[in-house]
Motif scaffolding. Structure first.
Motif, PDB file in Angstrom:
ATOM      1  N   LEU A  92       7.239   4.479  -1.292  1.00 30.96           N
ATOM      2  CA  LEU A  92       6.444   3.493  -2.025  1.00 30.96           C
ATOM      3  C   LEU A  92       5.355   4.230  -2.792  1.00 30.96           C
ATOM      4  O   LEU A  92       4.570   4.985  -2.186  1.00 30.96           O
ATOM      5  CB  LEU A  92       5.808   2.501  -1.050  1.00 30.96           C
ATOM      6  N   ILE A  93       5.344   4.057  -4.113  1.00 33.00           N
ATOM      7  CA  ILE A  93       4.280   4.654  -4.932  1.00 33.00           C
ATOM      8  C   ILE A  93       3.295   3.530  -5.218  1.00 33.00           C
ATOM      9  O   ILE A  93       3.651   2.522  -5.842  1.00 33.00           O
ATOM     10  CB  ILE A  93       4.852   5.253  -6.232  1.00 33.00           C
ATOM     11  N   VAL A  94       2.068   3.691  -4.720  1.00 35.20           N
ATOM     12  CA  VAL A  94       1.145   2.553  -4.623  1.00 35.20           C
ATOM     13  C   VAL A  94       0.052   2.605  -5.693  1.00 35.20           C
ATOM     14  O   VAL A  94      -0.685   3.588  -5.787  1.00 35.20           O
ATOM     15  CB  VAL A  94       0.499   2.532  -3.207  1.00 35.20           C
ATOM     16  N   ASP A 231      -2.926  11.911  14.313  1.00 36.94           N
ATOM     17  CA  ASP A 231      -2.915  11.903  15.757  1.00 36.94           C
ATOM     18  C   ASP A 231      -1.715  11.074  16.242  1.00 36.94           C
ATOM     19  O   ASP A 231      -1.341  10.080  15.606  1.00 36.94           O
ATOM     20  CB  ASP A 231      -4.229  11.258  16.228  1.00 36.94           C
ATOM     21  N   ALA A 232      -1.089  11.502  17.348  1.00 40.82           N
ATOM     22  CA  ALA A 232       0.155  10.870  17.825  1.00 40.82           C
ATOM     23  C   ALA A 232       0.036   9.341  17.910  1.00 40.82           C
ATOM     24  O   ALA A 232       0.990   8.618  17.633  1.00 40.82           O
ATOM     25  CB  ALA A 232       0.532  11.456  19.174  1.00 40.82           C
ATOM     26  N   LYS A 233      -1.177   8.836  18.250  1.00 43.23           N
ATOM     27  CA  LYS A 233      -1.346   7.368  18.400  1.00 43.23           C
ATOM     28  C   LYS A 233      -1.159   6.648  17.062  1.00 43.23           C
ATOM     29  O   LYS A 233      -0.866   5.466  17.036  1.00 43.23           O
ATOM     30  CB  LYS A 233      -2.755   7.058  18.936  1.00 43.23           C
ATOM     31  N   ARG A 234      -1.389   7.378  15.935  1.00 43.32           N
ATOM     32  CA  ARG A 234      -1.286   6.727  14.616  1.00 43.32           C
ATOM     33  C   ARG A 234      -0.023   7.151  13.851  1.00 43.32           C
ATOM     34  O   ARG A 234       0.145   6.792  12.685  1.00 43.32           O
ATOM     35  CB  ARG A 234      -2.501   7.088  13.731  1.00 43.32           C
ATOM     36  N   ALA A 235       0.849   7.928  14.507  1.00 40.54           N
ATOM     37  CA  ALA A 235       1.967   8.540  13.774  1.00 40.54           C
ATOM     38  C   ALA A 235       2.981   7.521  13.271  1.00 40.54           C
ATOM     39  O   ALA A 235       3.799   7.834  12.413  1.00 40.54           O
ATOM     40  CB  ALA A 235       2.652   9.591  14.635  1.00 40.54           C
ATOM     41  N   ASP A 236       2.907   6.273  13.814  1.00 46.58           N
ATOM     42  CA  ASP A 236       3.860   5.268  13.316  1.00 46.58           C
ATOM     43  C   ASP A 236       3.165   4.287  12.351  1.00 46.58           C
ATOM     44  O   ASP A 236       3.598   3.156  12.165  1.00 46.58           O
ATOM     45  CB  ASP A 236       4.495   4.503  14.486  1.00 46.58           C
ATOM     46  N   ILE A 237       2.112   4.760  11.702  1.00 47.61           N
ATOM     47  CA  ILE A 237       1.298   3.875  10.857  1.00 47.61           C
ATOM     48  C   ILE A 237       2.094   3.306   9.671  1.00 47.61           C
ATOM     49  O   ILE A 237       1.848   2.200   9.216  1.00 47.61           O
ATOM     50  CB  ILE A 237       0.017   4.618  10.399  1.00 47.61           C
ATOM     51  N   VAL A 238       3.061   4.085   9.150  1.00 45.94           N
ATOM     52  CA  VAL A 238       3.927   3.577   8.065  1.00 45.94           C
ATOM     53  C   VAL A 238       5.367   3.987   8.329  1.00 45.94           C
ATOM     54  O   VAL A 238       5.637   4.948   9.057  1.00 45.94           O
ATOM     55  CB  VAL A 238       3.505   4.128   6.674  1.00 45.94           C
ATOM     56  N   LYS A 239       6.284   3.248   7.686  1.00 42.77           N
ATOM     57  CA  LYS A 239       7.708   3.576   7.839  1.00 42.77           C
ATOM     58  C   LYS A 239       8.221   4.350   6.614  1.00 42.77           C
ATOM     59  O   LYS A 239       9.141   5.132   6.703  1.00 42.77           O
ATOM     60  CB  LYS A 239       8.531   2.286   7.991  1.00 42.77           C
ATOM     61  N   HIS A 240       7.599   4.050   5.449  1.00 44.47           N
ATOM     62  CA  HIS A 240       8.047   4.705   4.212  1.00 44.47           C
ATOM     63  C   HIS A 240       7.187   5.931   3.920  1.00 44.47           C
ATOM     64  O   HIS A 240       6.107   6.083   4.480  1.00 44.47           O
ATOM     65  CB  HIS A 240       7.891   3.753   3.019  1.00 44.47           C
ATOM     66  N   LEU A 241       7.650   6.736   2.967  1.00 40.44           N
ATOM     67  CA  LEU A 241       6.769   7.745   2.359  1.00 40.44           C
ATOM     68  C   LEU A 241       5.806   6.969   1.472  1.00 40.44           C
ATOM     69  O   LEU A 241       6.242   6.117   0.687  1.00 40.44           O
ATOM     70  CB  LEU A 241       7.593   8.681   1.472  1.00 40.44           C
ATOM     71  N   ILE A 242       4.508   7.251   1.585  1.00 45.24           N
ATOM     72  CA  ILE A 242       3.530   6.523   0.761  1.00 45.24           C
ATOM     73  C   ILE A 242       2.840   7.509  -0.178  1.00 45.24           C
ATOM     74  O   ILE A 242       2.188   8.457   0.285  1.00 45.24           O
ATOM     75  CB  ILE A 242       2.454   5.835   1.640  1.00 45.24           C
ATOM     76  N   TYR A 243       3.012   7.297  -1.478  1.00 36.63           N
ATOM     77  CA  TYR A 243       2.433   8.200  -2.485  1.00 36.63           C
ATOM     78  C   TYR A 243       1.462   7.433  -3.367  1.00 36.63           C
ATOM     79  O   TYR A 243       1.706   6.260  -3.669  1.00 36.63           O
ATOM     80  CB  TYR A 243       3.524   8.762  -3.402  1.00 36.63           C
ATOM     81  N   PRO A 244       0.396   8.099  -3.831  1.00 41.10           N
ATOM     82  CA  PRO A 244      -0.442   7.464  -4.866  1.00 41.10           C
ATOM     83  C   PRO A 244       0.286   7.553  -6.207  1.00 41.10           C
ATOM     84  O   PRO A 244       1.266   8.289  -6.347  1.00 41.10           O
ATOM     85  CB  PRO A 244      -1.693   8.342  -4.875  1.00 41.10           C
ATOM     86  N   VAL A 245      -0.210   6.831  -7.210  1.00 39.86           N
ATOM     87  CA  VAL A 245       0.331   6.972  -8.565  1.00 39.86           C
ATOM     88  C   VAL A 245      -0.258   8.252  -9.139  1.00 39.86           C
ATOM     89  O   VAL A 245      -1.476   8.401  -9.184  1.00 39.86           O
ATOM     90  CB  VAL A 245      -0.079   5.778  -9.455  1.00 39.86           C
ATOM     91  N   PRO A 246       0.585   9.206  -9.564  1.00 46.65           N
ATOM     92  CA  PRO A 246      -0.008  10.455 -10.053  1.00 46.65           C
ATOM     93  C   PRO A 246      -0.741  10.247 -11.362  1.00 46.65           C
ATOM     94  O   PRO A 246      -0.336   9.431 -12.184  1.00 46.65           O
ATOM     95  CB  PRO A 246       1.202  11.381 -10.248  1.00 46.65           C
ATOM     96  N   ASP A 247      -1.836  10.996 -11.531  1.00 43.72           N
ATOM     97  CA  ASP A 247      -2.568  10.976 -12.792  1.00 43.72           C
ATOM     98  C   ASP A 247      -1.822  11.908 -13.742  1.00 43.72           C
ATOM     99  O   ASP A 247      -1.697  13.104 -13.452  1.00 43.72           O
ATOM    100  CB  ASP A 247      -3.996  11.491 -12.516  1.00 43.72           C
TER     101      ASP A 247
END
Ligand SMILES: Cc1cc2nc3c(=O)[nH]c(=O)nc-3n(C[C@H](O)[C@H](O)[C@H](O)COP(=O)(O)OP(=O)(O)OC[C@H]3O[C@@H](n4cnc5c(N)ncnc54)[C@H](O)[C@@H]3O)c2cc1C
Length: 396
Positions: A92-94, A231-247
């Motif tokens: 997801l490019i956000v 940190d391992a507790k947050r490692a499942d924070i997203v399922k997709h690759l999350i990218y910013p919109v490149p400048d």
């Protein structure tokens, strides 16, 4: 000295893929791979984000755009054939503001010209897919995935060895002499001779090209990319690759959230000028690398074109808090304790004398030598098609 049919310099993913392609086409050929480290994938191929790119960003018609598309398919086929774990988690490019949404539209057009399967989604749809990510729109790239490229390299190494290729490890190429019939290579542990040499020397590609007598119209500039992991507790924070919109005015893709194939999550990489091409300690300095950089006018021109980016990447490298600010733009719940120091990678980026990053792959030749001079991202994804391309040109 026994004569090889082919000599490959560099046991990164590009060198190993070219060796494999040569072995497939010429099973009886004598092939030696020369590598200065004691293991394969010692540099870029073992220090990257592990993303199987789908080909969104690249100039339509460029080698990168063409070879990345087939690279995705080939990488997945290779992983399936050899039981190497991979996952097509999607990307997801956000966009987080109106200006980024505009850029996202242009990115979508480019992705479509490159034949990439992707579609635009709204901020609400984004939150449904990824509740911890906030943005006003996103581009969903369906096919992007993750893999461990070092594992692919180790498998290529194993298969090459089983099929008779010779590995000369801990041997640095110091000289290349070409005659009408042969090319003689001087290394730190003895000489090797062959009919053709193919150099895939990554961060040293300009220097190896010069050894073969090529007058390089570019120089490799190393860019350090520091990663954190969550940190391992947050490692499942997203399922997709999350990218910013490149400048589009900046050279790299921005700090992204990347699930790893071993179940972790990395954040990064930054993109700061490195003072050593191949040392991973923070602030490592090589006198010869620095002096080459200082003497290269292309680098000064590049720095003058991107002064703000230079400063902000430096800040990202030294300040965990600045890094966090970049990532919180689209992942606001992350906090400082979530970021755990992780590895770094160093990108080999060719820069032209007039101060431009050369985005596409560059391949140069003499009569008996071929040099893969610029193979930045997505060259890990595209390594097999790069190999087909280089070996195809050799046959021509
Ligand atoms: C931080 C980072 C993130 C990245 N993320 C991705 C990604 O997610 N997806 C993707 O597709 N690509 C990614 N890339 C790019 C990708 O890793 C590289 O494009 C690819 O690994 C290049 O492979 P290579 O074989 O050309 O170079 P390398 O892997 O660097 O191999 C070159 C080899 O040549 C050897 N060598 C050099 N000089 C000599 C000499 N004189 N004698 C003998 N041996 C020599 C070196 O020791 C080295 O082993 C990333 C790169 C970095 C640094």
């Amino acid at each position: 000295m026994s004569k090889n049919d082919f000599i490959i310099v560099g046991a990164g993913i590009v060198g190993l893929s070219i060796a494999t392609r040569l072995q497939q086409l010429h099973p009886r050929a004598q092939l030696t791979i020369i590598e200065k480290e004691n293991d394969v994938a010692a540099h870029q191929s073992g220090h990257n984000s592990g993303v199987i790119h789908a080909g969104v960003y690249y100039e339509p018609g460029s080698l990168k755009a063409r070879l990345c598309r087939s690279g995705l398919v080939d990488t997945i086929a290779f992983c399936r054939a050899h039981d190497i774990p991979f996952r097509q988690c999607g990307k997801l490019i956000v966009a987080t503001n109106a200006r980024e949404r505009e850029r996202l539209l242009r990115l979508h057009e480019r992705a479509r010209s490159n034949g990439v399967e992707c579609h635009r989604i709204t901020g609400r749809e984004l939150t449904e897919l990824e509740p911890k990510i906030s943005g006003i729109a996103a581009l969903k790239v369906v096919e992007s995935g993750i893999v461990d490229y070092a594992k692919i390299c180790r498998k290529l190494f194993e298969l090459l060895g089983e099929n008779g290729a010779v590995f000369k490890m801990n041997a640095e190429v110091m000289g290349i002499r070409e005659s009408s019939d042969f090319v003689d290579v001087e290394t730190t542990t003895g000489a090797v001779s062959g009919k053709h040499l193919i150099a895939c020397a990554g961060l040293q590609s300009d220097r190896v090209a010069r050894l073969a007598g090529l007058t390089a119209d570019f120089a490799i500039v190393p860019f350090r990319g520091d990663f954190f992991r969550l940190d391992a507790k947050r490692a499942d924070i997203v399922k997709h690759l999350i990218y910013p919109v490149p400048d589009p005015a900046l050279p790299f893709l921005g700090v992204h959230l990347t699930p790893t194939i071993d179940g972790g999550m990395t954040v990064g990489p930054s993109a700061m000028l490195a003072l050593h091409r191949e040392a991973y300690r923070k602030f490592a300095v090589s006198v010869s690398d620095v002096s080459d950089m200082i003497r290269y006018r292309g680098l000064w021109r590049l720095l003058l074109r991107f002064p703000h980016a230079g400063v902000s990447e430096f800040v990202h490298t030294v300040s965990r808090r600045a890094y966090l600010t970049a990532i919180r733009k689209y992942c606001p719940t992350l906090g400082l304790p979530d970021l755990v120091t992780h590895q770094c990678g160093i990108r080999a980026q060719a820069v032209s004398p007039d101060g431009y990053l050369i985005h596409d792959f560059i391949i140069k030749r003499t009569n008996r030598t071929t040099h893969v001079c610029n193979a930045p991202s997505p060259a890990a994804t595209a390594a097999r098609p790069i190999a087909e391309f280089v070996v195809g040109e050799l046959a021509d």
